[in-house]
Design a protein around this motif. Structure first.
Motif, PDB file in Angstrom:
ATOM      1  N   ILE A 135      -0.611  -5.832   1.596  1.00 42.52           N
ATOM      2  CA  ILE A 135      -1.311  -5.840   2.884  1.00 42.52           C
ATOM      3  C   ILE A 135      -2.722  -5.283   2.717  1.00 42.52           C
ATOM      4  O   ILE A 135      -3.681  -5.827   3.263  1.00 42.52           O
ATOM      5  CB  ILE A 135      -0.522  -5.020   3.927  1.00 42.52           C
ATOM      6  N   ILE A 136      -2.841  -4.200   1.952  1.00 44.08           N
ATOM      7  CA  ILE A 136      -4.165  -3.600   1.699  1.00 44.08           C
ATOM      8  C   ILE A 136      -5.047  -4.587   0.939  1.00 44.08           C
ATOM      9  O   ILE A 136      -6.221  -4.788   1.278  1.00 44.08           O
ATOM     10  CB  ILE A 136      -4.027  -2.288   0.910  1.00 44.08           C
ATOM     11  N   ASP A 137      -4.476  -5.208  -0.098  1.00 45.17           N
ATOM     12  CA  ASP A 137      -5.253  -6.155  -0.897  1.00 45.17           C
ATOM     13  C   ASP A 137      -5.731  -7.331  -0.050  1.00 45.17           C
ATOM     14  O   ASP A 137      -6.836  -7.851  -0.245  1.00 45.17           O
ATOM     15  CB  ASP A 137      -4.399  -6.676  -2.064  1.00 45.17           C
ATOM     16  N   ALA A 144     -10.435  -2.977  -1.259  1.00 46.15           N
ATOM     17  CA  ALA A 144      -9.053  -2.497  -1.235  1.00 46.15           C
ATOM     18  C   ALA A 144      -8.859  -1.268  -2.118  1.00 46.15           C
ATOM     19  O   ALA A 144      -8.035  -0.391  -1.811  1.00 46.15           O
ATOM     20  CB  ALA A 144      -8.106  -3.619  -1.665  1.00 46.15           C
ATOM     21  N   HIS A 145      -9.621  -1.178  -3.191  1.00 48.54           N
ATOM     22  CA  HIS A 145      -9.464  -0.034  -4.106  1.00 48.54           C
ATOM     23  C   HIS A 145      -9.903   1.283  -3.476  1.00 48.54           C
ATOM     24  O   HIS A 145      -9.543   2.360  -3.974  1.00 48.54           O
ATOM     25  CB  HIS A 145     -10.273  -0.275  -5.382  1.00 48.54           C
ATOM     26  N   ARG A 146     -10.639   1.231  -2.385  1.00 44.22           N
ATOM     27  CA  ARG A 146     -11.116   2.438  -1.717  1.00 44.22           C
ATOM     28  C   ARG A 146     -10.136   2.971  -0.683  1.00 44.22           C
ATOM     29  O   ARG A 146     -10.313   4.072  -0.161  1.00 44.22           O
ATOM     30  CB  ARG A 146     -12.455   2.164  -1.026  1.00 44.22           C
ATOM     31  N   VAL A 147      -9.105   2.174  -0.360  1.00 44.88           N
ATOM     32  CA  VAL A 147      -8.214   2.516   0.750  1.00 44.88           C
ATOM     33  C   VAL A 147      -7.194   3.555   0.324  1.00 44.88           C
ATOM     34  O   VAL A 147      -6.551   3.439  -0.725  1.00 44.88           O
ATOM     35  CB  VAL A 147      -7.503   1.246   1.266  1.00 44.88           C
ATOM     36  N   ILE A 148      -7.031   4.589   1.158  1.00 44.68           N
ATOM     37  CA  ILE A 148      -6.022   5.628   0.968  1.00 44.68           C
ATOM     38  C   ILE A 148      -5.062   5.553   2.154  1.00 44.68           C
ATOM     39  O   ILE A 148      -5.481   5.719   3.300  1.00 44.68           O
ATOM     40  CB  ILE A 148      -6.650   7.028   0.872  1.00 44.68           C
ATOM     41  N   THR A 149      -3.792   5.293   1.883  1.00 44.75           N
ATOM     42  CA  THR A 149      -2.812   5.146   2.949  1.00 44.75           C
ATOM     43  C   THR A 149      -2.478   6.497   3.561  1.00 44.75           C
ATOM     44  O   THR A 149      -2.804   7.556   3.011  1.00 44.75           O
ATOM     45  CB  THR A 149      -1.530   4.490   2.416  1.00 44.75           C
ATOM     46  N   MET A 150      -1.795   6.472   4.690  1.00 46.77           N
ATOM     47  CA  MET A 150      -1.389   7.706   5.352  1.00 46.77           C
ATOM     48  C   MET A 150      -0.411   8.486   4.477  1.00 46.77           C
ATOM     49  O   MET A 150      -0.452   9.727   4.434  1.00 46.77           O
ATOM     50  CB  MET A 150      -0.745   7.385   6.704  1.00 46.77           C
ATOM     51  N   GLU A 151       0.462   7.774   3.778  1.00 45.76           N
ATOM     52  CA  GLU A 151       1.409   8.449   2.888  1.00 45.76           C
ATOM     53  C   GLU A 151       0.682   9.158   1.754  1.00 45.76           C
ATOM     54  O   GLU A 151       1.016  10.291   1.380  1.00 45.76           O
ATOM     55  CB  GLU A 151       2.405   7.427   2.332  1.00 45.76           C
ATOM     56  N   GLU A 152      -0.339   8.495   1.204  1.00 47.61           N
ATOM     57  CA  GLU A 152      -1.119   9.115   0.126  1.00 47.61           C
ATOM     58  C   GLU A 152      -1.917  10.304   0.629  1.00 47.61           C
ATOM     59  O   GLU A 152      -2.102  11.288  -0.090  1.00 47.61           O
ATOM     60  CB  GLU A 152      -2.042   8.063  -0.494  1.00 47.61           C
ATOM     61  N   ASP A 227      -7.692  -6.611  19.149  1.00 50.08           N
ATOM     62  CA  ASP A 227      -8.744  -5.822  18.499  1.00 50.08           C
ATOM     63  C   ASP A 227      -8.266  -4.387  18.382  1.00 50.08           C
ATOM     64  O   ASP A 227      -8.027  -3.725  19.402  1.00 50.08           O
ATOM     65  CB  ASP A 227     -10.029  -5.891  19.334  1.00 50.08           C
ATOM     66  N   ALA A 228      -8.094  -3.879  17.151  1.00 48.67           N
ATOM     67  CA  ALA A 228      -7.549  -2.533  16.977  1.00 48.67           C
ATOM     68  C   ALA A 228      -8.199  -1.843  15.783  1.00 48.67           C
ATOM     69  O   ALA A 228      -8.318  -2.438  14.704  1.00 48.67           O
ATOM     70  CB  ALA A 228      -6.043  -2.598  16.779  1.00 48.67           C
ATOM     71  N   PRO A 229      -8.627  -0.570  15.923  1.00 49.02           N
ATOM     72  CA  PRO A 229      -9.114   0.191  14.769  1.00 49.02           C
ATOM     73  C   PRO A 229      -7.949   0.557  13.865  1.00 49.02           C
ATOM     74  O   PRO A 229      -6.889   0.977  14.346  1.00 49.02           O
ATOM     75  CB  PRO A 229      -9.750   1.427  15.412  1.00 49.02           C
ATOM     76  N   ILE A 230      -8.140   0.402  12.552  1.00 50.71           N
ATOM     77  CA  ILE A 230      -7.038   0.670  11.620  1.00 50.71           C
ATOM     78  C   ILE A 230      -7.421   1.665  10.523  1.00 50.71           C
ATOM     79  O   ILE A 230      -6.536   2.212   9.863  1.00 50.71           O
ATOM     80  CB  ILE A 230      -6.547  -0.632  10.962  1.00 50.71           C
ATOM     81  N   ALA A 231      -8.716   1.913  10.329  1.00 50.28           N
ATOM     82  CA  ALA A 231      -9.133   2.818   9.257  1.00 50.28           C
ATOM     83  C   ALA A 231     -10.511   3.379   9.580  1.00 50.28           C
ATOM     84  O   ALA A 231     -11.191   2.909  10.500  1.00 50.28           O
ATOM     85  CB  ALA A 231      -9.150   2.094   7.908  1.00 50.28           C
ATOM     86  N   PRO A 256     -14.022   6.939   0.135  1.00 49.45           N
ATOM     87  CA  PRO A 256     -12.685   6.423   0.478  1.00 49.45           C
ATOM     88  C   PRO A 256     -12.630   5.890   1.902  1.00 49.45           C
ATOM     89  O   PRO A 256     -13.354   6.328   2.788  1.00 49.45           O
ATOM     90  CB  PRO A 256     -11.789   7.662   0.327  1.00 49.45           C
ATOM     91  N   ILE A 257     -11.757   4.929   2.093  1.00 43.69           N
ATOM     92  CA  ILE A 257     -11.448   4.395   3.421  1.00 43.69           C
ATOM     93  C   ILE A 257     -10.047   4.889   3.773  1.00 43.69           C
ATOM     94  O   ILE A 257      -9.080   4.549   3.090  1.00 43.69           O
ATOM     95  CB  ILE A 257     -11.496   2.857   3.443  1.00 43.69           C
ATOM     96  N   TYR A 258      -9.938   5.700   4.814  1.00 46.03           N
ATOM     97  CA  TYR A 258      -8.667   6.311   5.177  1.00 46.03           C
ATOM     98  C   TYR A 258      -7.975   5.485   6.261  1.00 46.03           C
ATOM     99  O   TYR A 258      -8.530   5.274   7.340  1.00 46.03           O
ATOM    100  CB  TYR A 258      -8.886   7.737   5.691  1.00 46.03           C
TER     101      TYR A 258
END
Length: 360
Positions: A135-137, A144-152, A227-231, A256-258
């Motif tokens: 999903i991130i990719d 995508a390599h900049r994204v940090i998930t909530m779990e991370e 339309d929704a903010p996600i990060a 990073p993109i959180y």
């Protein structure tokens, strides 16, 4: 507004549509699902399409560069940046209102991370949950390599949770579903009004006639938008989960993109948008059928002496409704007056019958 001006602009637009030269949209050509509808509209003497989008799913990173501008409507858009020296991105003061923050962001450049004019293909062999990075990719593309998930983020040591208000003032990433949009120029205000009525009847409730001193323009839009903010990318003035680049005083392309939502929620957004895609296609089909029946069909019939041009079929505009209501009101008033006269006559006859006959 000159009819000659409309005809010359329509001729130029049709020549451009039939040429092999790419248009100004990022794709460079008209979306294929819209071609039958565009041909249908442009065949009519009173209308010509000026821009369009059949619908899309996308993710958009807000811009903060002073030297960039965003030209983003609900159809296909171009993002242009000025070359040369740019000011460093700045955060917002603590007392800055959210309305001012949003206005500032809209005035500056941005980046499309993902755009698809078709439903997102969900891989059936992928697991759902925190380990599912597809999903991130997909949604964040080259970033995508900049994204940090909530779990991370939760696993990071000494992580500082940013406040909700700080997220709202940060550089946001939006997930968007945008339904079909058409911009159309009409030859006269009357023809624009007629087309608008067909659009509203077909379910495009956000449609309207655009104010212009030189042209009569319409925007045809539905309410299927999502339309929704996600990060977010924190500003230097906000606190964020610690990372290797969080000590920087300014945001950059390596920050990073959180994520502010879970991967499961992102999948829900994708599935909702896929459903809206199907509803969007069905709505386009109904719209095309109605225009074929009432607009083009009515014009052809009038040329043959059949249906009168401007006949509205199953719908009526505001003026026609006003006239009908006035006529029905007069008819009801006349019927009520006749009923009162009839009752008065009956009462008079009854009174005459009840009067005693004088003795002789």
């Amino acid at each position: 507004m000159s009819l000659d001006g409309f005809l010359s602009r329509k001729k130029a637009i049709l020549v451009a549509l039939n040429s092999d030269t790419p248009d100004k949209s990022p794709k460079g050509y008209v979306d294929e699902p819209l071609l039958p509808l565009i041909v249908l509209i442009n065949t009519h003497a009173d209308y010509v399409t000026t821009s369009s989008c059949s619908g899309r799913i996308c993710t958009y990173l807000e811009g903060l560069d002073e030297g960039a501008t965003e030209n983003c409507e609900e159809g296909d858009s171009n993002i242009s940046t000025n070359e040369g020296e740019e000011e460093e991105p700045k955060g917002f003061d603590e007392n800055t209102s959210l309305a001012a923050v949003e206005a500032s962001k809209r005035a500056k450049g941005g980046q499309w991370l993902y755009v698809s004019h078709d439903p997102v293909e969900l891989p059936v062999d992928q697991e759902e949950g925190p380990s599912s990075r597809w999903i991130i990719d997909t949604l964040f593309g080259p970033e995508a390599h900049r994204v940090i998930t909530m779990e991370e983020q939760q696993q990071q040591k000494h992580a500082q949770q940013i406040k909700t208000l700080g997220m709202a003032r940060s550089q946001l990433v939006y997930f968007k579903f945008e339904p079909m949009i058409l911009h159309i120029e009409a030859s006269t205000p009357t023809s624009a009004k007629q087309f608008l009525n067909h659009s509203l009847f077909s379910g495009y409730r956000n449609s309207g006639i655009l104010p212009s001193a030189k042209r009569t323009m319409l925007a045809i839009r539905s309410t299927l938008k999502l339309d929704a903010p996600i990060a977010y990318i924190p500003h230097p003035t906000t606190s964020a989960p610690s990372s290797s680049s969080s000590s920087s005083t300014t945001s950059s392309s390596s920050d990073p993109i959180y994520l502010m939502v879970s991967l499961t929620y992102l999948r829900v957004l994708i599935e909702l948008s896929n459903d809206k895609f199907h509803a969007n296609v069905d709505q386009m089909g109904r719209f095309e059928r109605r225009l074929t029946e009432h607009l083009v069909g009515g014009a052809n019939s009038s040329a043959q002496g059949g249906v009168k041009q401007g006949d509205q079929g199953a719908w009526e505009d505001k003026d026609a409704r006003r006239e009908r209501k006035k006529r029905e009101g007069l008819e009801r008033a006349a019927a009520a007056a006749a009923e009162r006269a009839r009752k008065a006559e009956e009462e008079q006859e009854e009174e005459q019958e009840e009067e005693p006959t004088p003795e002789t």
